[in-house]
Each structure stands twice: as structure tokens, then as C-alpha cells.
Design an enzyme around this catalytic site. Sequence first.
Site, PDB file in Angstrom:
ATOM      1  N   GLU A  94       0.815  -1.228   0.000  1.00  0.00           N
ATOM      2  CA  GLU A  94       0.000   0.000   0.000  1.00  0.00           C
ATOM      3  C   GLU A  94       0.846   1.274   0.000  1.00  0.00           C
ATOM      4  OE1 GLU A  94      -2.767  -0.243   3.246  1.00  0.00           O
ATOM      5  OE2 GLU A  94      -4.065  -1.596   2.163  1.00  0.00           O
ATOM      6  N   GLU A 113      -6.384  -7.862  -0.146  1.00  0.00           N
ATOM      7  CA  GLU A 113      -6.834  -7.904   1.245  1.00  0.00           C
ATOM      8  C   GLU A 113      -8.338  -7.618   1.242  1.00  0.00           C
ATOM      9  OE1 GLU A 113      -4.613  -5.236   3.743  1.00  0.00           O
ATOM     10  OE2 GLU A 113      -2.681  -5.904   2.974  1.00  0.00           O
TER      11      GLU A 113
END
Length: 692
Positions: A149, A327
Site C-alpha cells: 500500500e 486484502e
Amino acid sequence: MYQPDNQPRLGVCYYPEHWPEDTWEADARRMKDLGLTTVRIGEFAWARMEPEPGVFTWDWLDRAIQTLGDAGLKVVLCTPTPTPPKWLTDAYPSVLRHSEDGLPEKHGSRRHVSVASKTYREQSRRITRALADRYGHNPHIIGWQTDNEYSCHDSTLSYGPEDRDAFQLWLAKAYGDINALNAQWGTVFWSMTYRSFDEIELPNRLTAEPAPAHWLDFRRFFSDMTAEFNREQCDILRAGSRVDMFITHNFMVAEMGFDHWTVSSDLDFASWDSYPLGFVEKFAGRMGMSGEAIVDRYMRIGHPDIVSLHHDLYRDMSRTGRLWVMEQQPGPVNWADWNPAPVDGAVRFWTLEAIAHGAEVVSYFRWRQAQWAQETYHTGLNRPDGTPDRASVEVESLRDDLPKLTFVDRNDAAGGEKSNTVGLYFDWEAAFTYEALVQGKDQNAYAHTANWYHFLRRMGLNVEFVSPSRMAVLPAYIIPCAPVLEADVVDFLRETGAPTVFGCRTGSRDGTLNWMPQPMVCEDGVPVEPLMTDLFLDRVESLRPSQQIGVELADGTAMQASAWVEHLRIMGLSEPGSNAPPVEVLGSFRREPHLPSGLDAAFVRQENLHYLGFEPDYEGMKAIMAPIFDAAMIAADELPEDIRMRRSDGRLYVMNFGPTDYDAAKMGLRGEAIIGEGTVVRPYTISVFADT
Ligand code: GAL
């Protein structure tokens, strides 16, 4: 390159370093029994991989990968660069990210390093090389995730000495000559003139705002640094791995720190991290979808458009049209202001929603809830003692459904049906530009795009994202924000002839944000031709939220303009003998005694290109788009507020985000669902029908 078979698959994120080794085998077996096929590991494990400088302890990781592989699971291994060990930041303090006050951040959390630090870049290459050497040919590993991320926690911009040095070099390369920079930035304005590139500071700790071009270049610089950081890892991993191993990165929503299209172009495909409840709480505002009523309504299922927007965006960003959700939220998270539990069935819902939008793998975060440190309230598929939590039951319920959801063609934007698809443009440059040129408190490029996305989805349409680096042939396009408008984009749109609507501010600035008398098309930031020969932009107004101005279309339909309105002027300038018809006025601002003169044309067209001099509300979008949908033969049909649908792979997914039954017979659907009962879509469920 590794591709799963033609049915969607499920996976999980796992942290073997958090659990006693004697539990790994049972974990792996239970993952397999639950129907999972992929396991992502390693993104925060640098201190376990290299506990002392240059001393690598691979044995535990070797055994973890082997254990997972022996159970028949496939592994995605990550570079651990979001979390450098303490010894590293102590030995090389210049790698630390510096906050806006110029102070270095400290060890004790994550993402505390700068992608622009050349010292950190060396360290990133070093650990990436070590991983590629060790695991590039491991038979159980199918691919890599770079870092984790990028930009999460707003961690991109940094104001340290290494950042400044790199920024100066970047500017010197971009402008070549300091006088060119002075001219483009307009530094004469407040005696900001520079004599050499090494005089230029980072734009922090300033008394008033920086020159807009200074800020824009700073944002572009960090965007480039992120792309370079990622590219360096990709190059090393590709050179050192089996050819069938893929490289992806797990993007995080609504992150404006860098241009995701550029980073994606170095990946085999994009993946992203989907936390529907956290997003409603935390990001709805950034996306113009805020308000207590909205949050209350969707607090246990997620907003109908925030998650799907990102599925569409990242799928279309992938060079291969492939998509993973790396995720997936499994239950309450821990990081929003409030963290409610999802409604029963939500995890199953989110999985089917992802598949409807093209995800070939949905990977849950995480296998087991943590027992210590930052995320102990964050649920997983299992509780910390290993007993299954609610999400496991829902994952299990998908077992018989997934084989019914085969993909037609993995490499065709997830088999999306095209005739009812609208191309929606989003480009990070627009976000940077809006930030550099603030002229209205609520101006937000991402939110404008999300508003149009919401409208299109309410009309029951598929959306494909386009940008300067990806234009696709589609029946119609909306370009909500492109203050700097690229010639390639306009050439493409003129050539397809498909009706296109440009939002206000389009083409209003050159590449360094200088004012222009009329919307222009630029090549490498240099204006080359008007967007519409006769269209001029005299001035703009931003309006506080309480203010609205009426707009009327030629057929009398009325709507409200808010936030931003433009004083457009049409001049009969079309060259005699030119083929371009004159600009046609399709809508005008309503004259009212209190309004200034100059507010006349509001919506204009020249050939297939339309330009809006205001921001329409939802009803306005409907009125503006109705004739355009007709012209493009797009069958738009408004759905109820809580219902969405998507057509793909010969199937129609009907999604009910609300608390009451919805009968899909209203859409003309008959007969048995492939998934679901009859035509009635129960609250918080998704039914799947054959798209005939
Ligand atoms: C993601 C992040 C994970 C974990 C998760 C919690 O943004 O990648 O490492 O922190 O959030 O929801």
C-alpha cells in the site's frame, strides 16, 4: 505468467512469523480445507529476514513456504520495504520520512521512510535482490507483491534533506535551464526568482501558499519517485525470477499520493485492498459520498459505489485486465473512527461483488486475528486462538458457487459487457492540479469522478476507467476533470466519434498551470489547439455550499449548478471553410437579478464533444446524459438507491445493498437465478442471472 484456472479463487494473508511454528502445518491444512488456494506473506517481516545488517535468517521463511506449499497452497511473497528494521534507520537516519515541519519520523510503526531518499532506494534494492536470489525460483511461489500500500497513512510526501536534493535534480532534468523554470513558475510574482536549481526549496514551512507550479511539480516529483521505487523492485524481481511469476502491488483506496496508472504500468496486474466498512467511515468524505445518513445506511455493508469504483479502476489499470483483491475485510476493522461488525452475509457479498467486477482472486485479511500489537481489534477468518470466526462460515458458503462463475476471457477487462459501458476518465494529475490551484474549498477531482461514477451505476451501466495511458473504444465517455488536457486523449475521442462530456475546468491550464483564454489541448504541457474553436472562458466562480444557480436545457429541463460555475463566451471564430460546425448551446444559466452578467452558456457542444461550465447535480446528470445515451444506443435504466448491477462474462449480477427484498423481475429478469432464489434478491445479498 501464472494464471489461475477460469474460475474465481480465494486466498488469505498470513503472518507465519506471528505464530508458533508448530501451528503452521495445521493452519495450512485448514486453509486448504476451507477452499483457499493462495497465501500472501512477508510484507512486514524485514526484521525477521535480516535481524542484523547483512545477516539473513531465511530458514524460518523457507520452512513456512515449504509448509504452505506441501499443503497444496500457492504463495505470493512480498518485499518487506514498508517496515525497515531499527538497525537500518539508526545506521541511515537520512532514509526517514520527514513530516511537513521538517522533522524526521521515528521508528515504532510503519511507512516511516521516503521513496525519494537515495539511501533508502539502495536499501530497497538490496533486500529485493536478496529475496529474488533466495526465492525467485521457488516452486511454491507464484508471484510477488512489491512493498505494501504505497502512500497509505498519507506517507508519500516527505521534506528531508535527501528529498530536497532529489527534487532539485528532478527539476534540473525537467527544465534544463533555471530561467525556463523561473518563466514557467512565474517566480517574478513574489520575488521568488532562483539563480540555480540548488536554491530551490521544498514547498513546506512557507508563510503563504507556494506558486502553484512549484506545488504541482513537487507532487509530480513524488509520484515519479514512487513509480521509480516500484520499478526498481520490479526490474530486480523480474530479472531474478522464473518467467511465470507475476508482480503486483496492493493499492489502497483514495490515495492521492502518486499516479497509480504509472505504477501499474510496471506491474503484471494491479491488486487492491478492500475494506468496505472502514471506507464508509473514513473515506466517504474524500469521495464526496459523506453525510451521517449515508454512513448510517451503509455502515454494515459498505457504500454501493466506493468499493466497486475501485474494483473497476484497478481492473482497468492492469495491463492484462486482470484483478486481485489482495486484502478483503473479514469482520470489524480497527482503524476507522468507529468499527462496526458487518451484517451477516457481508463477507460473502463482498466476495461476489469483487468477482462481478472481474477479480480472479479474493484474498482475506487475515488468517488469524492478532493477539498483540496494533491490530488486536481487527478480525480475521479465525480468532487468535485459532477457532473460526464468522467470516470462515461465509467463505465456506461460496464453495459450491465459485465453479458457476467461470470467466469467459481473463484478458478482456474481466469479460465486461461493452455496449452498456461508459468510459470514465480519472487521472492523478487532475487531483494534483486541483490541490495546486485551490479556488473553492470543496473542489476535489476524485470526488467529482466518484459522483459521476455513482450516477452511471445508478443507471445500471458498466463503467470502464480511461486515462491518458489507457483509452478504450466504448460507446460514450465522461471526462469529469482534466484541467491539463492531453492531445492524445482528444485525438482518440475525436476519432471514435463517441459522444463525450467534459466537466468544467477541462483544458483550462497548460502543463505549469498558466492561465489560458480558452480551453486548450496540450502536448507535453504546451497548448497546441483549442478544444472547441469558438469557446472562451472569461472567468470562473466558486460557490459556498448554500449557493446554487439554475440551469435550463434547451428543452426546458431545469437543474441546479453548485460549487463551480464558469462564464463561457461563444465567439463565431470557426475558420471560413472549416468543417467544424459552430459551437451549439445546449443549456444556459437562468438569468436572475442578483447574478452578475457573463453567466450565459452553461452546456455546449461541438461535434461529438460536449463541455459543461458547471457541476451538475444527480438530476442534472440524468437530463444531460439522456440524449447522449440515446445517441450512443446505451440502455440506461435507473435502479433504486440500494440496488446495483453489473454485466460480465455472460452473467448479470444484481446486488442488494439494502434491508428490503428487491424483485429483479422489475428489470425484466425471468426464471431461476444461477445464484439466488427465483428473481427476488434478498437484503444484503447478490443474485446472479444468465444475461440473455
Ligand atoms: C491495510 C494494510 C494491512 C492492515 C490492514 C488492516 O491497509 O495493508 O497491513 O493494516 O489495513 O485493515
